[in-house]
Design an enzyme around this catalytic site. Structure first.
Site, PDB file in Angstrom:
ATOM      1  CB  SER A 171      -0.865  -0.036   0.729  1.00  0.00           C
ATOM      2  OG  SER A 171      -1.743   0.943   1.450  1.00  0.00           O
ATOM      3  CE1 TYR A 221      -4.565  -2.377   4.467  1.00  0.00           C
ATOM      4  CE2 TYR A 221      -3.446  -0.552   5.191  1.00  0.00           C
ATOM      5  CZ  TYR A 221      -3.985  -1.981   4.443  1.00  0.00           C
ATOM      6  OH  TYR A 221      -4.367  -1.482   2.984  1.00  0.00           O
TER       7      TYR A 221
END
Length: 325
Positions: free
Chosen positions: A142, A155
């Site tokens: 990401s 995350y």
């Protein structure tokens, strides 16, 4: 590599990027092996994949935190199709919350899925690919693996770890002279998936996809392109590329901008949300979906962020010129 007729294993295939990727490979006439926790969702994806001419699909319900289950996934793929050409690690979960308010069991679960799940997938995939002498492993990271953000500590840690894992694996393969085995990393910016509805949340505010929002199909096309022509790392979307450049030129400014953007647009001030673990420990019900319904947030967010990035880069350049003797 010729993509048509490839055998592709995809984790996280029940929704979002994983599901879009499965459908993209199916449209290319590939055999796809679908892995996720939800059997009913996988069956729905399998039917959709096999609606495309020449495509074959195998659904294997799999918890990626279980190394033996991931090994069994690889075994069943080879038993059915004889080999694995591409393996896509796309399973992911997340939790929002102030650092000290996130339950430790939720923190660990995110790392277990997003890091150890990728470790298990990489070990199973590379074992096969070394034996075959060829293959491509794609790890979905990401943009927050480059520029961290507040309230999603686990995350962000996991996506940094995925980049590190991929880089280390590439180095080992180079030293082994395994030149036909590739490891690629994909770094999307915000994507229109159900991840935000499924997230664990302890902020008291409802998570929203932070604009600008890109389509899962765009990420899927990038992954298919990597199967055809592997590259070490690819950022998906102009917003992500701008953030990467900004983080290199002025990391402190990038952090400040990300913090403001998250506080203003990632967590709603109008919609309160009860605290809860989302889909971390129990899969979400239903047949899953590619999209999360966030695509309407793209254009306004893109204009705002592009303008802010241009101003920030100009300010950073001016600051460097002032400091230069």
């Amino acid at each position: 590599m010729r993509v048509r007729d490839s055998v592709v294993v995809i984790t996280g295939a029940s929704s979002g990027i994983g599901r879009a990727t499965a459908l993209a490979f199916a449209r290319k006439g590939c055999a796809v092996v679908l892995a996720a926790r939800r059997a009913d969702a996988l069956e729905a994806v399998r039917r959709e994949c096999e609606s495309h001419r020449r495509a074959e699909a195998l659904a294997v319900p799999t918890d990626v935190t279980d190394a033996a289950a991931v090994d069994d996934l690889a075994r069943r793929a080879v038993e059915r199709f004889g080999r694995v050409d591409v393996w896509v690690n796309a399973a992911a979960v997340t939790v929002f919350g102030p650092f000290e308010q996130v339950p430790l069991e939720d923190f660990r679960k995110v790392l277990d899925v997003n890091v150890m799940g990728y470790v298990h997938g990489a070990r199973a995939a590379l074992r096969l690919m070394r034996e075959q002498g060829r293959g491509t492993l794609v790890n979905v990271s990401s943009i927050v693996g480059v520029v961290s953000q507040p309230y999603t500590h686990a995350y962000g840690m996991s996506k940094h770890a995925v980049r590190a894992l991929s880089a280390s694996l590439r180095q080992e393969l180079r030293l082994e002279k395994a030149k036909h085995v590739h490891v690629c990393t994909v770094l999307p910016a915000t994507v229109d998936t159900p991840l935000f509805q499924h997230a664990a949340n302890y902020t008291g505010r409802r998570p929203r996809a932070m604009p600008p929002v890109h389509s899962p199909e765009r990420v899927a096309r990038t992954i298919v392109d990597l199967a055809r022509a592997p590259r070490r790392e690819v950022v998906v979307g102009p917003t992500g590329r701008s953030l990467v450049i900004q983080s290199r030129m002025s990391p402190g400014l990038a952090e400040r901008m990300m913090a403001r953007q998250v506080d203003r647009t990632h967590l709603s001030r109008e919609e309160p949300a009860p605290a809860g673990p989302g889909n971390l420990h129990v899969p979400a019900a239903g047949e899953g979906a590619v999209h999360g319904g966030w695509d309407g947030r793209r254009r306004t967010g893109l204009r705002r962020l592009t303008a802010a990035t241009v101003l920030a880069l100009a300010a950073a350049g001016a600051a460097r010129r002032v400091r230069t003797p």
